[in-house]
Design a protein around this motif. Structure first.
Motif, PDB file in Angstrom:
ATOM      1  N   LYS A 102      34.730  21.958   3.511  1.00 50.36           N
ATOM      2  CA  LYS A 102      34.379  22.708   4.721  1.00 50.36           C
ATOM      3  C   LYS A 102      35.360  22.410   5.849  1.00 50.36           C
ATOM      4  CE  LYS A 102      30.964  21.410   7.336  1.00 50.36           C
ATOM      5  NZ  LYS A 102      29.600  21.116   7.855  1.00 50.36           N
ATOM      6  N   GLY A 103      35.743  21.124   5.995  1.00 48.13           N
ATOM      7  CA  GLY A 103      36.692  20.764   7.045  1.00 48.13           C
ATOM      8  C   GLY A 103      38.055  21.400   6.825  1.00 48.13           C
ATOM      9  N   ASP A 104      38.481  21.442   5.558  1.00 45.91           N
ATOM     10  CA  ASP A 104      39.760  22.065   5.231  1.00 45.91           C
ATOM     11  C   ASP A 104      39.722  23.550   5.549  1.00 45.91           C
ATOM     12  OD1 ASP A 104      42.336  22.381   4.188  1.00 45.91           O
ATOM     13  OD2 ASP A 104      41.564  22.836   2.199  1.00 45.91           O
ATOM     14  N   LEU A 105      38.608  24.195   5.137  1.00 47.77           N
ATOM     15  CA  LEU A 105      38.451  25.625   5.400  1.00 47.77           C
ATOM     16  C   LEU A 105      38.417  25.901   6.902  1.00 47.77           C
ATOM     17  CD1 LEU A 105      37.745  28.564   4.689  1.00 47.77           C
ATOM     18  CD2 LEU A 105      35.361  27.854   4.475  1.00 47.77           C
ATOM     19  N   LYS A 106      37.601  25.135   7.612  1.00 51.12           N
ATOM     20  CA  LYS A 106      37.473  25.350   9.047  1.00 51.12           C
ATOM     21  C   LYS A 106      38.815  25.144   9.749  1.00 51.12           C
ATOM     22  CE  LYS A 106      34.454  24.139  12.920  1.00 51.12           C
ATOM     23  NZ  LYS A 106      35.514  24.045  13.923  1.00 51.12           N
ATOM     24  N   GLY A 107      39.567  24.099   9.323  1.00 50.77           N
ATOM     25  CA  GLY A 107      40.856  23.850   9.936  1.00 50.77           C
ATOM     26  C   GLY A 107      41.819  25.003   9.737  1.00 50.77           C
ATOM     27  N   GLN A 108      41.860  25.532   8.518  1.00 51.94           N
ATOM     28  CA  GLN A 108      42.774  26.646   8.233  1.00 51.94           C
ATOM     29  C   GLN A 108      42.360  27.904   8.982  1.00 51.94           C
ATOM     30  OE1 GLN A 108      44.160  27.385   4.265  1.00 51.94           O
ATOM     31  NE2 GLN A 108      43.582  25.343   3.553  1.00 51.94           N
ATOM     32  N   ILE A 109      41.050  28.184   8.973  1.00 55.68           N
ATOM     33  CA  ILE A 109      40.565  29.396   9.654  1.00 55.68           C
ATOM     34  C   ILE A 109      40.790  29.287  11.161  1.00 55.68           C
ATOM     35  CG2 ILE A 109      38.477  30.668  10.265  1.00 55.68           C
ATOM     36  CD1 ILE A 109      37.519  30.336   7.445  1.00 55.68           C
ATOM     37  N   ASP A 110      40.538  28.097  11.715  1.00 50.92           N
ATOM     38  CA  ASP A 110      40.766  27.917  13.150  1.00 50.92           C
ATOM     39  C   ASP A 110      42.227  28.164  13.496  1.00 50.92           C
ATOM     40  OD1 ASP A 110      38.143  27.332  13.559  1.00 50.92           O
ATOM     41  OD2 ASP A 110      38.397  25.154  13.644  1.00 50.92           O
ATOM     42  N   ASN A 111      43.128  27.656  12.672  1.00 54.15           N
ATOM     43  CA  ASN A 111      44.557  27.877  12.922  1.00 54.15           C
ATOM     44  C   ASN A 111      44.916  29.357  12.810  1.00 54.15           C
ATOM     45  OD1 ASN A 111      45.078  25.147  13.313  1.00 54.15           O
ATOM     46  ND2 ASN A 111      45.564  24.782  11.159  1.00 54.15           N
ATOM     47  N   ASP A 112      44.347  30.019  11.800  1.00 49.33           N
ATOM     48  CA  ASP A 112      44.633  31.445  11.613  1.00 49.33           C
ATOM     49  C   ASP A 112      44.073  32.267  12.773  1.00 49.33           C
ATOM     50  OD1 ASP A 112      45.871  30.874   9.252  1.00 49.33           O
ATOM     51  OD2 ASP A 112      44.147  31.368   7.983  1.00 49.33           O
ATOM     52  N   MET A 116      46.127  34.552  15.311  1.00 48.01           N
ATOM     53  CA  MET A 116      45.785  35.972  15.494  1.00 48.01           C
ATOM     54  C   MET A 116      45.528  36.280  16.974  1.00 48.01           C
ATOM     55  SD  MET A 116      42.524  38.057  13.935  1.00 48.01           S
ATOM     56  CE  MET A 116      41.400  37.107  14.975  1.00 48.01           C
ATOM     57  N   GLN A 117      44.800  35.380  17.649  1.00 44.29           N
ATOM     58  CA  GLN A 117      44.510  35.592  19.067  1.00 44.29           C
ATOM     59  C   GLN A 117      45.788  35.544  19.898  1.00 44.29           C
ATOM     60  OE1 GLN A 117      41.635  32.478  19.704  1.00 44.29           O
ATOM     61  NE2 GLN A 117      39.880  33.808  19.236  1.00 44.29           N
ATOM     62  N   ASP A 118      46.709  34.652  19.538  1.00 49.83           N
ATOM     63  CA  ASP A 118      47.984  34.578  20.251  1.00 49.83           C
ATOM     64  C   ASP A 118      48.780  35.868  20.066  1.00 49.83           C
ATOM     65  OD1 ASP A 118      47.398  32.052  21.131  1.00 49.83           O
ATOM     66  OD2 ASP A 118      48.607  31.013  19.607  1.00 49.83           O
ATOM     67  N   ASN A 119      48.800  36.371  18.830  1.00 51.24           N
ATOM     68  CA  ASN A 119      49.509  37.627  18.563  1.00 51.24           C
ATOM     69  C   ASN A 119      48.884  38.780  19.336  1.00 51.24           C
ATOM     70  OD1 ASN A 119      51.265  36.339  16.823  1.00 51.24           O
ATOM     71  ND2 ASN A 119      50.104  36.886  14.981  1.00 51.24           N
ATOM     72  N   GLU A 176      44.595  43.412   9.928  1.00 48.79           N
ATOM     73  CA  GLU A 176      44.973  42.859   8.624  1.00 48.79           C
ATOM     74  C   GLU A 176      44.888  41.334   8.637  1.00 48.79           C
ATOM     75  OE1 GLU A 176      48.804  44.348   7.683  1.00 48.79           O
ATOM     76  OE2 GLU A 176      48.109  46.398   7.252  1.00 48.79           O
ATOM     77  N   GLU A 177      45.343  40.744   9.739  1.00 48.12           N
ATOM     78  CA  GLU A 177      45.247  39.291   9.854  1.00 48.12           C
ATOM     79  C   GLU A 177      43.783  38.845   9.859  1.00 48.12           C
ATOM     80  OE1 GLU A 177      47.378  38.045  13.295  1.00 48.12           O
ATOM     81  OE2 GLU A 177      49.332  38.716  12.555  1.00 48.12           O
ATOM     82  N   LYS A 178      42.943  39.601  10.545  1.00 45.32           N
ATOM     83  CA  LYS A 178      41.514  39.281  10.580  1.00 45.32           C
ATOM     84  C   LYS A 178      40.898  39.396   9.191  1.00 45.32           C
ATOM     85  CE  LYS A 178      37.208  40.632  12.868  1.00 45.32           C
ATOM     86  NZ  LYS A 178      36.583  41.557  13.850  1.00 45.32           N
ATOM     87  N   GLN A 179      41.296  40.416   8.438  1.00 46.50           N
ATOM     88  CA  GLN A 179      40.781  40.610   7.090  1.00 46.50           C
ATOM     89  C   GLN A 179      41.226  39.481   6.159  1.00 46.50           C
ATOM     90  OE1 GLN A 179      38.575  42.834   6.246  1.00 46.50           O
ATOM     91  NE2 GLN A 179      38.512  42.168   4.104  1.00 46.50           N
ATOM     92  N   LYS A 182      39.006  36.582   6.694  1.00 48.11           N
ATOM     93  CA  LYS A 182      37.725  36.784   6.010  1.00 48.11           C
ATOM     94  C   LYS A 182      37.859  36.523   4.511  1.00 48.11           C
ATOM     95  CE  LYS A 182      35.638  40.152   9.161  1.00 48.11           C
ATOM     96  NZ  LYS A 182      35.097  41.544   9.304  1.00 48.11           N
ATOM     97  N   GLN A 183      38.964  37.012   3.941  1.00 53.10           N
ATOM     98  CA  GLN A 183      39.186  36.815   2.506  1.00 53.10           C
ATOM     99  C   GLN A 183      39.363  35.333   2.170  1.00 53.10           C
ATOM    100  OE1 GLN A 183      42.557  39.322   1.672  1.00 53.10           O
ATOM    101  NE2 GLN A 183      41.330  41.206   1.598  1.00 53.10           N
ATOM    102  N   LYS A 184      40.075  34.617   3.041  1.00 48.10           N
ATOM    103  CA  LYS A 184      40.258  33.182   2.825  1.00 48.10           C
ATOM    104  C   LYS A 184      38.914  32.461   2.897  1.00 48.10           C
ATOM    105  CE  LYS A 184      43.872  31.159   4.463  1.00 48.10           C
ATOM    106  NZ  LYS A 184      44.887  30.564   5.370  1.00 48.10           N
ATOM    107  N   LYS A 185      38.102  32.839   3.884  1.00 47.16           N
ATOM    108  CA  LYS A 185      36.774  32.233   4.003  1.00 47.16           C
ATOM    109  C   LYS A 185      35.935  32.529   2.761  1.00 47.16           C
ATOM    110  CE  LYS A 185      33.560  34.210   6.347  1.00 47.16           C
ATOM    111  NZ  LYS A 185      32.747  34.793   7.449  1.00 47.16           N
ATOM    112  N   GLN A 186      35.974  33.772   2.284  1.00 48.16           N
ATOM    113  CA  GLN A 186      35.215  34.142   1.103  1.00 48.16           C
ATOM    114  C   GLN A 186      35.702  33.393  -0.128  1.00 48.16           C
ATOM    115  OE1 GLN A 186      32.489  36.065   1.215  1.00 48.16           O
ATOM    116  NE2 GLN A 186      32.178  35.516  -0.938  1.00 48.16           N
ATOM    117  N   LYS A 187      37.016  33.187  -0.201  1.00 51.45           N
ATOM    118  CA  LYS A 187      37.595  32.462  -1.332  1.00 51.45           C
ATOM    119  C   LYS A 187      37.082  31.027  -1.362  1.00 51.45           C
ATOM    120  CE  LYS A 187      42.056  31.013  -3.246  1.00 51.45           C
ATOM    121  NZ  LYS A 187      43.533  31.043  -3.049  1.00 51.45           N
TER     122      LYS A 187
END
Length: 265
Positions: A102-112, A116-119, A176-179, A182-187
């Motif tokens: 969960k920590g690994d997932l949360k860390g990656q999603i937070d970075n993504d 995305m927000q910066d872009n 697309e970045e948002k999708q 979501k796909q990474k989270k689902q994975k």
């Protein structure tokens, strides 16, 4: 008639004083006077009636004081504590592994999400910077604008579809970045479910009797997994019978061994 005195005609009504407690004694009458014991219990172990009664009463009190509940409570409490400790340890290990995922997932999603927000913020700022001059200029009457301002608006008019397409494409890129997030989270969620299914499958297989291997001396070994030798069976039966004071004779042992061997064959 004084029942505390001996009724034997030749014993001079002596006081009944002794009780025979000899385990080898076969005389039916176990209580009597001194002459009774000289006649029938001369070599036997004896106790005075007072000693006998005191011993019996004391034995009753001692036996009655035995607490079965106390004997069972302590092991049960210790066993429950041990089981709880082992289960808590297993649960903590599983939680630690899943928290790591969960920590690994949360860390990656937070970075993504931050990326995305910066872009998104950068595209918004670029669009605002590009449109702001035209917003300011178009608020004025056209006839008071200088030639450069008019030419700038004309150029914007000509390129507006292209500019709009550019920023629509930017929105699609953000989506697309948002999708992808979501796909990474689902994975990761699918991975966690898969791990849980494997754990449950392995747990169920390990907890079924047919897959649990015990050693020869395990108290919980089942008949299906244990092959007991005839001699071991005799020893088991002999132990049980001995505890009830009915030991097997040599003839009975031979008969039992023969019957067990024939059964096993």
């Amino acid at each position: 008639m004084d029942i505390t005195n001996c009724q034997h005609p030749n014993h001079d009504s002596q006081r009944i004083k002794y009780v025979c407690v000899d385990p080898q004694c076969s005389i039916p009458k176990k209580i009597g006077c001194a002459d009774c014991f000289l006649d029938d219990h001369i070599t036997h172990i004896r106790k005075t009636t007072t000693q006998f009664k005191d011993f019996v009463n004391e034995s009753i009190l001692q036996i009655n004081a035995i607490e079965f509940q106390q004997a069972t409570n302590s092991p049960q409490k210790d066993l429950t504590k041990e089981i709880d400790g082992e289960l808590d340890n297993c649960i903590e290990c599983i939680k630690l592994k899943f928290n790591t995922i969960k920590g690994d997932l949360k860390g990656q999603i937070d970075n993504d999400i931050i990326k995305m927000q910066d872009n998104c913020a950068q595209f918004q700022q670029n669009m605002n910077n590009e449109l702001q001059p035209f917003r300011t200029t178009i608020k004025n009457d056209l006839h008071i604008l200088n030639q450069n301002e008019i030419n700038s608006l004309v150029k914007f008019y000509q390129e507006a579809p292209k500019i709009q397409k550019h920023y629509n494409k930017a929105v699609e890129q953000i989506q697309e970045e948002k999708q992808k997030i979501k796909q990474k989270k689902q994975k990761y969620l699918t991975k966690m479910r898969s791990i849980m299914q494997i754990l449950l499958k392995d747990f169920n297989e390990l907890m079924t009797t047919k897959n649990v291997q015990y050693d020869d001396y395990c108290d919980y070994e089942t008949p299906q997994k244990q092959v007991m030798s005839p001699n071991k069976m005799i020893n088991l039966v002999e132990t049980a019978r001995s505890s009830r004071r009915f030991p097997m004779s040599q003839i009975q042992k031979k008969q039992f061994l023969s019957a067990v061997t024939k059964k096993l064959e």
